[in-house]
Enzyme design. Structure first.
Site, PDB file in Angstrom:
ATOM      1  N   GLU A 104       0.835  -1.196   0.000  1.00 25.56           N
ATOM      2  CA  GLU A 104       0.000   0.000   0.000  1.00 25.56           C
ATOM      3  C   GLU A 104       0.876   1.255   0.000  1.00 25.56           C
ATOM      4  OE1 GLU A 104      -4.030  -1.608   2.236  1.00 25.56           O
ATOM      5  OE2 GLU A 104      -2.698  -0.243   3.323  1.00 25.56           O
ATOM      6  N   CYS A 105       0.732   2.065  -1.039  1.00 25.13           N
ATOM      7  CA  CYS A 105       1.376   3.371  -1.149  1.00 25.13           C
ATOM      8  C   CYS A 105       2.904   3.247  -1.122  1.00 25.13           C
ATOM      9  CB  CYS A 105       0.864   4.315  -0.065  1.00 25.13           C
ATOM     10  SG  CYS A 105       1.085   6.067  -0.487  1.00 25.13           S
ATOM     11  N   ALA A 106       3.539   3.444   0.031  1.00 26.26           N
ATOM     12  CA  ALA A 106       4.988   3.305   0.089  1.00 26.26           C
ATOM     13  C   ALA A 106       5.415   1.921  -0.370  1.00 26.26           C
ATOM     14  CB  ALA A 106       5.486   3.575   1.505  1.00 26.26           C
ATOM     15  N   SER A 157      -0.958  -0.946  -4.633  1.00 31.59           N
ATOM     16  CA  SER A 157      -1.672   0.258  -5.038  1.00 31.59           C
ATOM     17  C   SER A 157      -1.384   1.386  -4.050  1.00 31.59           C
ATOM     18  CB  SER A 157      -3.181   0.008  -5.090  1.00 31.59           C
ATOM     19  OG  SER A 157      -3.732  -0.011  -3.787  1.00 31.59           O
TER      20      SER A 157
END
Length: 869
Positions: free
Chosen positions: A347-349, A443
């Site tokens: 997620e993200c990072a 994502s």
């Protein structure tokens, strides 16, 4: 029938972002914990950073309460779960978000602090910044208290009082409306956390976090009535709900294991670069038969033993990109694990870490995409559904989440999106081992698994299935031990100013003074730079090697390496110039930074002084410089005037037989830097640069000169061996990286916005600041104002320490608009009708609050506003 549960609790809210609620909420948590209370912390909304400080303050997991990410029905059960885990709490302290009634736009305040206070039936204590008003604060608080009868506002903490009289005026007016005042904090109470492009720097990234928290706890205990706060919290009614229990969320068919040693391991990214995940994530993994084990992608060279799944949450990989990229042993291990079909959620990072590159730094490469920093912040809630069958469940599995990032990815062809939502598709879902369903889900979307328990159950089932397929990847892996580093000791400066060439802005500052005197633009080096420096401490037994720094600086400016000489800051550069560069008639263009004049005099050379005209705005006219001046030194932009001389004007100073020295110590604060004289053609020219101002390295001394190679050889002959330290050389390399250059450009844009705010405020007082472009402003304020500002708590640089100026002048370093407004108010009070060209316009008319991102105690204030919008 549910038995009512008593839980003393209070919500810390505010009229708007930027009022100080984070600092005060964390201070209350820390002070209560140090007084022996078990404090259950919580944060309204999706923010990850504040709960990190909550956990540090209380020793308990920081938790998020967000009815949109989970549900309204889950809020009280989640609150009660946090209040009994790991053991029963005495009191819960819930930090709000944005303004009290600010929630999702168009929803009537859904997910606002007021909504949470209503759902949890919690009393509310407001934090009010009173720096810009007096009795009007009471009217504002009265409106907040009566706006919604379901919200129980029971008290207020007044923040940023300008004086004892000011505090008394506000306090008496607030108490007159029947609202108890629990405490008053002065304008500069002193402890706030540094921030960067996404708001507050996480506690896990700060070596000084514990010591800063200790100071904050002491201040809070002294200034806030904690006994009254506990009394008000104890008035909260009992809660009729069953505490949330993660074991009840286990899906059918998921195996149960009796101990951590028999559960398949999910490697969970942590450390300084991966600090974001909800507390319930680990709890749900355990409840579904897995054992989460932390690893640090920046330090550990292998995955934990027995790893059968990967969870890579949020954080700041961009701030630690060099360390992550250099750890090739781990990036290879992660890449191999994903290629084998190991279930992976990123997620993200985590997504960024799995990309091929981030701004030129090589990362894992499991996701066929490149990532890069982007000037625009993405911050929004999303409702999304999966596009294919995956480890999160069948295609069409729905989830709610939020995005919060400043990076973008450029995917390769033929990739499948992880989510589809109202605005399109996003992320990547891949099946690298051809298992028949996607085993990698990556994502930007952060999801709260407590709101959709089928997702962790499906992921856990995939991990169990993978673990049952021998061999288990990482079974013989080892984890490197963590290295604990002691926090840096505080430094002190002489608060007594003294005029003369050796007087600098640091002599003006002192305890209790708001610093407008020192031109260093950040209070501490960015976390990524501090990490780089700490990583270099182990090499201090060796003598410095500066060749990598010279190479990096030469590449930055696209010049040959023999045109660059690293120095111990700009001060050493001027000393070398004074000793090494011949010239019968040296000349310094004033007003100017005092070091060139001082260095020449220490070398026994008394320079001529060419003083630019105040009437002409301190503009340079090259034809007025004596033709026989064979060593000319001038600043651009000039300290202290801030004037930026056009490149063509400076080029006109070049002449046969003359050495031209340009002090560009602040050129990196100029957006674009088009007027820099640095080029591959610098015959007879030396340009002095400093790294200390932008990057908070004044104590390290890091700078360099770019110029005529024949002149630089003369400087090098005068330079002592090893005058540039290993850490200064290391910093020079680090700040030349693409990500650092992007951050430098962002800081320059921010400084320009803040400067405009300061200039407009000064003009509203009838003052005439010198037109310029530097991160400081020169202005004539009249006699005695420098000392009077000091008495009122503000340190500014006295003008008579610069040749060509007298004591009527002060130089003001650019600060954030909120801090600047405090200075402007004191100036307004001091000057009254005596300011030159006195004006009746108010500060509010002439200097409205800036919309620039602010660096202050409240995290992501701009992000709060964008989330609401």
């Amino acid at each position: 029938m549910v038995t009512p549960t008593p839980l003393p609790r209070v919500v810390i809210a505010a009229p708007a972002s930027g009022q100080g609620k984070t600092t005060i909420a964390v201070g209350i948590m820390a002070a209560l914990s140090r007084a022996g209370h078990a404090v259950a912390p919580a944060k309204v909304g999706p923010d990850y950073i504040d709960p990190g400080y909550h956990a540090l303050a209380t020793g308990r997991p920081g938790r998020n309460l967000d009815p949109w990410l989970t549900s309204e029905e889950l809020i009280v059960p989640l609150l009660l779960h946090g209040a009994r885990t790991p053991d029963p709490a005495d009191v819960a302290v819930i930090e709000g978000v944005m303004g009290l009634f600010d929630g999702r736009i168009g929803t009537g305040g859904f997910a606002s602090t007021a909504h949470l206070a209503t759902l949890t039936r919690s009393p509310v204590i407001l934090v009010a910044d009173i720096s810009s008003a007096a009795r009007t604060i009471a009217a504002t608080l009265h409106g907040l208290r009566t706006f919604d009868h379901c919200v129980d506002v029971v008290g207020v903490i007044l923040n940023k009082a300008g004086s004892v009289r000011h505090a008394h005026e506000v306090r008496s007016s607030v108490e007159a409306i029947g609202l108890p005042v629990l405490g008053v904090l002065p304008r500069d109470a002193g402890v706030s956390a540094p921030s960067r492009h996404l708001g507050l720097i996480p506690a896990a990234e700060r070596t000084d976090a514990v010591s800063a928290l200790d100071r904050l706890a002491e201040q809070t205990a002294e200034l806030i009535d904690l006994d009254l706060l506990l009394h008000l919290a104890g008035c909260a009614p009992d809660l009729s709900a069953t505490p949330w229990s993660p074991p009840s969320r286990r899906a059918e068919g998921v195996a149960t294991h009796d101990s951590a040693t028999t559960r398949p391991v999910v490697a969970v990214a942590g450390g300084r670069s991966f600090t974001f995940r909800y507390a319930e994530t680990d709890e749900l993994l355990r409840a579904n038969g897995c054992e989460p084990v932390l690893f640090d992608p920046a330090l550990d060279t292998s995955l934990p033993p027995g790893t059968s799944g990967l969870y890579l949450g949020g954080g700041f990989p961009e701030a630690h990109a060099p360390a992550l990229s250099r750890n090739t042993a781990l990036t290879g291990a992660v890449r191999d694990a994903i290629a084998s079909g190991m279930p992976t959620v990123a997620e993200c990072a985590g997504l960024i870490y799995l990309c091929e590159t981030l701004d030129g730094h090589d990362f894992v490469g499991a996701v066929p995409a490149q990532a890069a920093m982007h000037p625009r912040l993405t911050l929004q809630y999303r409702s999304a559904r999966t596009t294919v069958d995956s480890i999160l469940g069948p295609a069409g599995t729905t989830s709610r989440g939020h995005e919060f990032h400043r990076t973008r990815t450029s995917p390769g062809a033929g990739t499948t999106a992880a989510w589809e939502h109202e605005e399109g598709v996003e992320g990547f879902t891949l099946d690298p081992a051809s298992t028949g369903r996607a085993t990698l889900h990556a994502s930007y979307l952060h999801t709260h698994w407590a709101g959709n328990p089928s997702v962790p159950a499906a992921f856990a089932a995939a991990v169990q299935s993978y673990a049952a397929q021998p061999p288990v990847l990482g079974a013989t892996s080892t984890v490197l031990p963590r290295v604990e580093r002691a926090p840096a000791l505080p430094t002190t400066t002489d608060p007594t100013p003294s005029a003369g060439l050796d007087h600098h802005g640091d002599a003006e500052v002192g305890p209790g003074l708001v610093d407008f005197a020192v031109n260093v633009r950040v209070p501490t080096p960015p976390a990524w730079l501090a990490t780089t420096l700490r990583d270099g401490i182990g090499d201090l037994a060796a003598y410095p090697v500066v060749d990598p720094a010279r190479t990096a600086l030469a590449r930055r400016h696209a010049v040959p390496e023999d045109m660059v000489l690293p120095t111990s800051g700009g001060a050493e550069a001027f000393t070398l110039i004074a000793r090494a560069i011949p010239g019968r008639r040296p000349l310094v263009v004033h007003p100017q930074f005092t070091e060139p004049e001082s260095a020449l005099r220490r070398a026994g050379r008394v320079p001529d002084q060419h003083v630019l005209s105040e009437r002409e705005g301190f503009v340079l006219h090259p034809d007025r410089i004596p033709a026989d001046a064979d060593l000319v030194i001038i600043g651009n932009p000039t300290n202290p005037t801030g004037v930026l001389h056009p490149r063509s004007t400076l080029e006109a100073l070049r002449a046969p037989g003359r050495v031209l020295v340009i002090d560009e110590a602040f050129m990196d604060a100029i957006v674009g830097g088009a007027d820099s004289l640095i080029s591959a053609d610098l015959d007879g020219v030396i340009v002095v640069r400093s790294l200390t101002k932008t990057w908070g390295l004044a104590g390290l001394r890091a700078g360099y000169v770019v110029g005529d190679p024949s002149l630089l050889r003369l400087l090098a002959e005068q330079q002592p061996h090893w005058s540039v330290s290993s850490l200064a050389a290391r910093a020079s390399v680090a700040v030349c990286a693409p990500a650092a250059r992007a951050e430098e450009a962002e800081l320059a844009r921010e400084a320009a916005t803040w400067r405009h705010h300061l200039v407009r405020g000064l003009q509203s007082l009838g003052l005439a600041p010198v037109p310029g472009a530097a991160p400081f402003v020169l202005v004539r304020v009249g006699p005695g104002v420098h000392g009077s500002l000091r008495e009122r708590g503000y340190a500014v640089r006295r003008g008579d320490s610069f040749p060509g100026l007298d004591h009527d002048w002060v130089r003001l370093a650019v600060r954030d608009p909120h801090t600047t407004d405090g200075l402007l108010r004191e100036l307004q009070s001091l000057l009254g009708d005596t300011a030159p060209g006195g004006s009746e316009r108010s500060l509010e008319q002439a200097a409205p609050a800036s919309t620039a991102p602010q660096r202050g105690p409240v995290p992501a204030a701009q992000a709060d506003r964008e989330l609401s919008a």
